[in-house]
Design an enzyme around this catalytic site. Structure first.
Site, PDB file in Angstrom:
ATOM      1  N   ASP A  12       0.863  -1.192   0.000  1.00  0.00           N
ATOM      2  CA  ASP A  12       0.000   0.000   0.000  1.00  0.00           C
ATOM      3  C   ASP A  12       0.897   1.238   0.000  1.00  0.00           C
ATOM      4  O   ASP A  12       2.100   1.148   0.263  1.00  0.00           O
ATOM      5  CB  ASP A  12      -0.913   0.017   1.246  1.00  0.00           C
ATOM      6  CG  ASP A  12      -1.806   1.262   1.282  1.00  0.00           C
ATOM      7  OD1 ASP A  12      -2.432   1.572   0.247  1.00  0.00           O
ATOM      8  OD2 ASP A  12      -1.866   1.947   2.318  1.00  0.00           O
ATOM      9  N   GLU A 153      -2.303   8.826   8.429  1.00  0.00           N
ATOM     10  CA  GLU A 153      -0.858   8.545   8.461  1.00  0.00           C
ATOM     11  C   GLU A 153      -0.192   9.216   9.671  1.00  0.00           C
ATOM     12  O   GLU A 153       0.789   8.713  10.198  1.00  0.00           O
ATOM     13  CB  GLU A 153      -0.186   9.028   7.165  1.00  0.00           C
ATOM     14  CG  GLU A 153      -0.481   8.152   5.959  1.00  0.00           C
ATOM     15  CD  GLU A 153       0.281   6.831   5.955  1.00  0.00           C
ATOM     16  OE1 GLU A 153       1.453   6.807   6.350  1.00  0.00           O
ATOM     17  OE2 GLU A 153      -0.323   5.814   5.544  1.00  0.00           O
ATOM     18  N   CYS A 185     -11.093   3.402   0.118  1.00  0.00           N
ATOM     19  CA  CYS A 185      -9.640   3.558   0.330  1.00  0.00           C
ATOM     20  C   CYS A 185      -9.302   2.682   1.529  1.00  0.00           C
ATOM     21  O   CYS A 185     -10.032   2.686   2.534  1.00  0.00           O
ATOM     22  CB  CYS A 185      -9.314   5.015   0.627  1.00  0.00           C
ATOM     23  SG  CYS A 185      -7.648   5.289   1.272  1.00  0.00           S
ATOM     24  N   HIS A 187      -7.197   2.930   3.751  1.00  0.00           N
ATOM     25  CA  HIS A 187      -6.935   3.639   5.009  1.00  0.00           C
ATOM     26  C   HIS A 187      -8.220   3.832   5.828  1.00  0.00           C
ATOM     27  O   HIS A 187      -8.160   3.956   7.054  1.00  0.00           O
ATOM     28  CB  HIS A 187      -6.354   5.034   4.727  1.00  0.00           C
ATOM     29  CG  HIS A 187      -4.893   5.059   4.413  1.00  0.00           C
ATOM     30  ND1 HIS A 187      -4.372   4.591   3.223  1.00  0.00           N
ATOM     31  CD2 HIS A 187      -3.830   5.511   5.136  1.00  0.00           C
ATOM     32  CE1 HIS A 187      -3.060   4.765   3.228  1.00  0.00           C
ATOM     33  NE2 HIS A 187      -2.707   5.316   4.380  1.00  0.00           N
TER      34      HIS A 187
HETATM   35  N1  DGL Z   1      -4.819   3.316   0.830  1.00  0.00           N
HETATM   36  C1  DGL Z   1      -4.838   3.734  -0.501  1.00  0.00           C
HETATM   37  C2  DGL Z   1      -6.119   3.485  -1.246  1.00  0.00           C
HETATM   38  O1  DGL Z   1      -6.782   2.504  -0.980  1.00  0.00           O
HETATM   39  C3  DGL Z   1      -4.101   4.987  -0.897  1.00  0.00           C
HETATM   40  C4  DGL Z   1      -4.333   6.234  -0.183  1.00  0.00           C
HETATM   41  C5  DGL Z   1      -3.386   7.297  -0.659  1.00  0.00           C
HETATM   42  O2  DGL Z   1      -2.189   7.057  -0.636  1.00  0.00           O
HETATM   43  O3  DGL Z   1      -3.883   8.359  -1.053  1.00  0.00           O
HETATM   44  O4  DGL Z   1      -6.467   4.202  -2.156  1.00  0.00           O
END
Ligand code: DGL
Length: 242
Positions: A12, A153, A185, A187
């Site tokens: 990731d 983050e 996402c 995250h």
């Molecule tokens: N975790 C990632 C996603 O699923 C990326 C988030 C990022 O780096 O902007 O898109």
């Protein structure tokens, strides 16, 4: 060492893929994993495609140099940009993910769904295609959420700033009657508690982690790569940052 006992690489842009790793480890505790986050370049969601593509190729190649038998690209943004070219380049299985529009559309009673995603995913062709394919009769709103990944983050998943940002982002879709929120996402599952409080119990929150774990296991079995040992696998964590 037989190929099946080699680790699975999980990639990731940063910490987000840990939400997918959690689902992978829960489903396949006997597998070993190498997790790699590109923390130096995170977030990907507001970068141009050429930059994302270059980073993803560099880091996924690194996972295969570490003898991974397969790679899970646990990043919607990276998959939207590079999954096709990664599969052309590497012979080993590469499992990707996409926002869970299909299950969300099935689940919605109000026929209104919101997809929370990074700016790149929200404006991308992958999401538009998914909505076109699976969103018949359902209004699917994509909500670009710049800034969320940076906060996560930095370790903030529940603070005042993140709650106020989430409230602002979700206010419109909720007022329009959306009853399912897709976490587009990897995250965002770390925000599930804060989101649940904002949207209330009548709105479902869906993510892709479990589906990816099921698909990864299916692919490993098909390729004869599923770990055969019954002992617990291990996990190494790597970052391009500190
Ligand atoms: N975790 C990632 C996603 O699923 C990326 C988030 C990022 O780096 O902007 O898109």
């Amino acid at each position: 060492m037989s190929r099946s006992s080699a680790p699975i690489g999980v990639f990731d842009s940063g910490l987000g893929g840990l939400s997918v790793l959690r689902a992978l480890r829960a489903r396949m505790p006997d597998e070993s994993f190498v997790y790699l986050g590109d923390s130096v370049f995170c977030p990907y969601g507001d970068k141009d495609d050429a930059t994302i593509d270059e980073r993803v190729h560099l880091l996924v190649a690194d996972l295969f140099e570490r003898d991974c038998k397969a790679a899970v690209i646990a990043c919607n943004t990276a998959c939207a940009v590079a999954i096709g070219s990664l599969r052309k380049r590497h012979a080993a299985p590469i499992i990707g993910l996409e926002p869970a529009v299909k299950p969300a559309a099935r689940r919605s009673k109000s026929r209104k769904v919101a997809v929370l995603a990074t700016p790149r995913t929200a404006r991308g062709e992958t999401l538009h295609q998914l909505i076109e394919t699976h969103g018949a009769g359902v209004t699917v709103e994509s909500i670009a959420a710049p800034g969320l990944v940076d906060l996560i983050e930095s370790g903030s998943v529940d603070g005042r700033e993140i709650r106020s940002l989430l409230s602002t982002l979700l206010e419109g879709p909720l007022a329009r009657g959306c009853d399912v929120v897709v976490l587009g996402c990897t995250h965002y599952p770390f925000l599930a508690g804060a989101i649940a409080e904002i949207v209330g119990p009548s709105v479902a929150i869906v993510s892709s982690g479990n589906a990816v774990a099921i698909q990864t296991e299916r692919v490993l079995r098909r390729e004869g790569l599923r770990a055969t040992s019954s002992s617990a696998g291990d996990c190494r964590y790597l970052t391009s940052g500190e």
